[in-house]
Design a protein around this motif. Sequence first.
Motif, PDB file in Angstrom:
ATOM      1  N   ASP A 226      51.763  38.617  49.687  1.00  0.00           N
ATOM      2  CA  ASP A 226      50.438  37.995  49.547  1.00  0.00           C
ATOM      3  C   ASP A 226      49.403  39.036  49.123  1.00  0.00           C
ATOM      4  O   ASP A 226      48.495  38.736  48.350  1.00  0.00           O
ATOM      5  N   GLY A 227      49.573  40.259  49.627  1.00  0.00           N
ATOM      6  CA  GLY A 227      48.637  41.343  49.283  1.00  0.00           C
ATOM      7  C   GLY A 227      48.659  41.668  47.795  1.00  0.00           C
ATOM      8  O   GLY A 227      47.613  41.903  47.182  1.00  0.00           O
ATOM      9  N   GLU A 228      49.862  41.653  47.208  1.00  0.00           N
ATOM     10  CA  GLU A 228      49.989  41.931  45.769  1.00  0.00           C
ATOM     11  C   GLU A 228      49.309  40.835  44.944  1.00  0.00           C
ATOM     12  O   GLU A 228      48.622  41.109  43.954  1.00  0.00           O
ATOM     13  N   VAL A 229      49.498  39.588  45.379  1.00  0.00           N
ATOM     14  CA  VAL A 229      48.890  38.456  44.669  1.00  0.00           C
ATOM     15  C   VAL A 229      47.361  38.534  44.782  1.00  0.00           C
ATOM     16  O   VAL A 229      46.642  38.348  43.800  1.00  0.00           O
ATOM     17  N   GLU A 230      46.890  38.841  45.985  1.00  0.00           N
ATOM     18  CA  GLU A 230      45.437  38.916  46.219  1.00  0.00           C
ATOM     19  C   GLU A 230      44.808  40.051  45.402  1.00  0.00           C
ATOM     20  O   GLU A 230      43.718  39.890  44.823  1.00  0.00           O
ATOM     21  N   THR A 231      45.485  41.191  45.344  1.00  0.00           N
ATOM     22  CA  THR A 231      44.983  42.328  44.556  1.00  0.00           C
ATOM     23  C   THR A 231      44.848  41.935  43.088  1.00  0.00           C
ATOM     24  O   THR A 231      43.814  42.180  42.452  1.00  0.00           O
ATOM     25  N   LEU A 232      45.896  41.290  42.568  1.00  0.00           N
ATOM     26  CA  LEU A 232      45.864  40.880  41.160  1.00  0.00           C
ATOM     27  C   LEU A 232      44.776  39.827  40.934  1.00  0.00           C
ATOM     28  O   LEU A 232      44.086  39.850  39.906  1.00  0.00           O
ATOM     29  N   TYR A 233      44.591  38.936  41.899  1.00  0.00           N
ATOM     30  CA  TYR A 233      43.548  37.898  41.800  1.00  0.00           C
ATOM     31  C   TYR A 233      42.163  38.536  41.633  1.00  0.00           C
ATOM     32  O   TYR A 233      41.378  38.133  40.770  1.00  0.00           O
ATOM     33  N   VAL A 234      41.879  39.539  42.452  1.00  0.00           N
ATOM     34  CA  VAL A 234      40.575  40.216  42.376  1.00  0.00           C
ATOM     35  C   VAL A 234      40.432  40.932  41.029  1.00  0.00           C
ATOM     36  O   VAL A 234      39.406  40.817  40.346  1.00  0.00           O
ATOM     37  N   GLN A 235      41.467  41.664  40.623  1.00  0.00           N
ATOM     38  CA  GLN A 235      41.430  42.391  39.353  1.00  0.00           C
ATOM     39  C   GLN A 235      41.219  41.442  38.170  1.00  0.00           C
ATOM     40  O   GLN A 235      40.387  41.687  37.295  1.00  0.00           O
ATOM     41  N   VAL A 236      41.968  40.347  38.177  1.00  0.00           N
ATOM     42  CA  VAL A 236      41.929  39.399  37.057  1.00  0.00           C
ATOM     43  C   VAL A 236      40.543  38.765  36.909  1.00  0.00           C
ATOM     44  O   VAL A 236      40.006  38.665  35.800  1.00  0.00           O
ATOM     45  N   ASN A 237      39.960  38.349  38.015  1.00  0.00           N
ATOM     46  CA  ASN A 237      38.658  37.677  37.929  1.00  0.00           C
ATOM     47  C   ASN A 237      37.538  38.631  37.544  1.00  0.00           C
ATOM     48  O   ASN A 237      36.582  38.240  36.873  1.00  0.00           O
ATOM     49  N   LYS A 238      37.683  39.888  37.916  1.00  0.00           N
ATOM     50  CA  LYS A 238      36.694  40.886  37.471  1.00  0.00           C
ATOM     51  C   LYS A 238      36.874  41.183  35.982  1.00  0.00           C
ATOM     52  O   LYS A 238      35.903  41.292  35.228  1.00  0.00           O
ATOM     53  N   PHE A 239      38.125  41.298  35.531  1.00  0.00           N
ATOM     54  CA  PHE A 239      38.369  41.573  34.114  1.00  0.00           C
ATOM     55  C   PHE A 239      38.059  40.371  33.227  1.00  0.00           C
ATOM     56  O   PHE A 239      37.846  40.528  32.021  1.00  0.00           O
ATOM     57  N   VAL A 282      31.802  37.342  41.112  1.00  0.00           N
ATOM     58  CA  VAL A 282      32.966  38.170  40.811  1.00  0.00           C
ATOM     59  C   VAL A 282      32.745  39.618  41.263  1.00  0.00           C
ATOM     60  O   VAL A 282      33.656  40.267  41.782  1.00  0.00           O
ATOM     61  N   ALA A 283      31.535  40.119  41.083  1.00  0.00           N
ATOM     62  CA  ALA A 283      31.226  41.501  41.481  1.00  0.00           C
ATOM     63  C   ALA A 283      31.378  41.671  42.999  1.00  0.00           C
ATOM     64  O   ALA A 283      31.688  42.766  43.480  1.00  0.00           O
ATOM     65  N   ALA A 284      31.190  40.580  43.735  1.00  0.00           N
ATOM     66  CA  ALA A 284      31.258  40.645  45.204  1.00  0.00           C
ATOM     67  C   ALA A 284      32.697  40.649  45.722  1.00  0.00           C
ATOM     68  O   ALA A 284      32.939  40.953  46.893  1.00  0.00           O
ATOM     69  N   LEU A 285      33.673  40.303  44.874  1.00  0.00           N
ATOM     70  CA  LEU A 285      35.079  40.296  45.314  1.00  0.00           C
ATOM     71  C   LEU A 285      35.527  41.722  45.648  1.00  0.00           C
ATOM     72  O   LEU A 285      35.162  42.663  44.949  1.00  0.00           O
ATOM     73  N   THR A 286      36.314  41.861  46.692  1.00  0.00           N
ATOM     74  CA  THR A 286      36.815  43.201  47.040  1.00  0.00           C
ATOM     75  C   THR A 286      38.340  43.197  47.135  1.00  0.00           C
ATOM     76  O   THR A 286      38.946  42.193  47.541  1.00  0.00           O
ATOM     77  N   LEU A 287      38.938  44.311  46.760  1.00  0.00           N
ATOM     78  CA  LEU A 287      40.396  44.455  46.844  1.00  0.00           C
ATOM     79  C   LEU A 287      40.822  44.464  48.303  1.00  0.00           C
ATOM     80  O   LEU A 287      40.124  45.031  49.154  1.00  0.00           O
ATOM     81  N   PRO A 288      41.973  43.844  48.640  1.00  0.00           N
ATOM     82  CA  PRO A 288      42.450  43.890  50.024  1.00  0.00           C
ATOM     83  C   PRO A 288      42.781  45.329  50.436  1.00  0.00           C
ATOM     84  O   PRO A 288      43.148  46.144  49.594  1.00  0.00           O
ATOM     85  N   GLU A 289      42.636  45.586  51.729  1.00  0.00           N
ATOM     86  CA  GLU A 289      42.907  46.947  52.236  1.00  0.00           C
ATOM     87  C   GLU A 289      44.389  47.258  52.124  1.00  0.00           C
ATOM     88  O   GLU A 289      45.235  46.431  52.413  1.00  0.00           O
TER      89      GLU A 289
END
Length: 289
Positions: A226-239, A282-289
Amino acid sequence: MQDVVLVRIYGNKTELLVDRDNEVKSFRVLQAHRCAPALYCTFNNGLCYEFLQGTALEPEHIRSQPVFRLIAGQLAKYHAIHAHNGWVPRSDLWLKMGKYFALTPKHFSDPELTTEVPSPRCLREELLWLQQHLCQLGSPVVLCHNDLLCKNIIYNKEDGNIKFIDYEYAGYNYQAYDIGNHFNEFAGIDEVDYSQYPGRGFQLMWLRSYLEAYKEHKGQATNVTDGEVETLYVQVNKFALASHFFWGLWALIQAKVSTIDFDFLGYAVLRFNQYFKMKPEVAALTLPE
């Protein structure tokens, strides 16, 4: 229909926007990995290549089963093509955007719309912010299509496969940019509707499917956390922001040089408006720890 070839002639002044040598290079790499049709010849102002049987998709198709999983899998295949000889690829996104920014016209023939175009100073500040903000996200640089709009996706229902066409903008770029750019294209082109941008639930399904295929192509264990999916989700929406900005600059240049009957200036305004609308959330999204 079995013997059809496709001949493409380059449009007016498109060499300002597209590196034609790079296009052919990407085409050949993709062909070598069975991701592209056969390229028969190149000439000064165009290409001739194999015609792919199938249907060019519409926005309503790309969110349906099994099509979205096939798209995710095919994009994963592109992204898993490794750079040879230990060469570490770098993205040319910022270089290209800087070049586009320098080419944007300062005056337009439509005074009503011109007032809606962000000022050069505003665009320069946003470009700087994007680069600083997105470079910290750790998105890997991979071989990208960079223009995955619906019409560039060919679905062959009989064979149950998806192929991408048009490699004008293909090259090494951030993985998350390619996916975010595709998600932006859910809105369509002729009647742009950004309410069609995929929601979080759909994105998480799509991204999990993509990561499973990506890991498989890379020869890694295919269990996806789930962490990998969440990380990619944050990256994708920012990009996805960078994608709006890129095509906004592109459309400003096209408004001046293109001979195609299309409202490029109106399209630029749409892209920049959506950029500024998306930016706070989108700027407010943060990568999971």
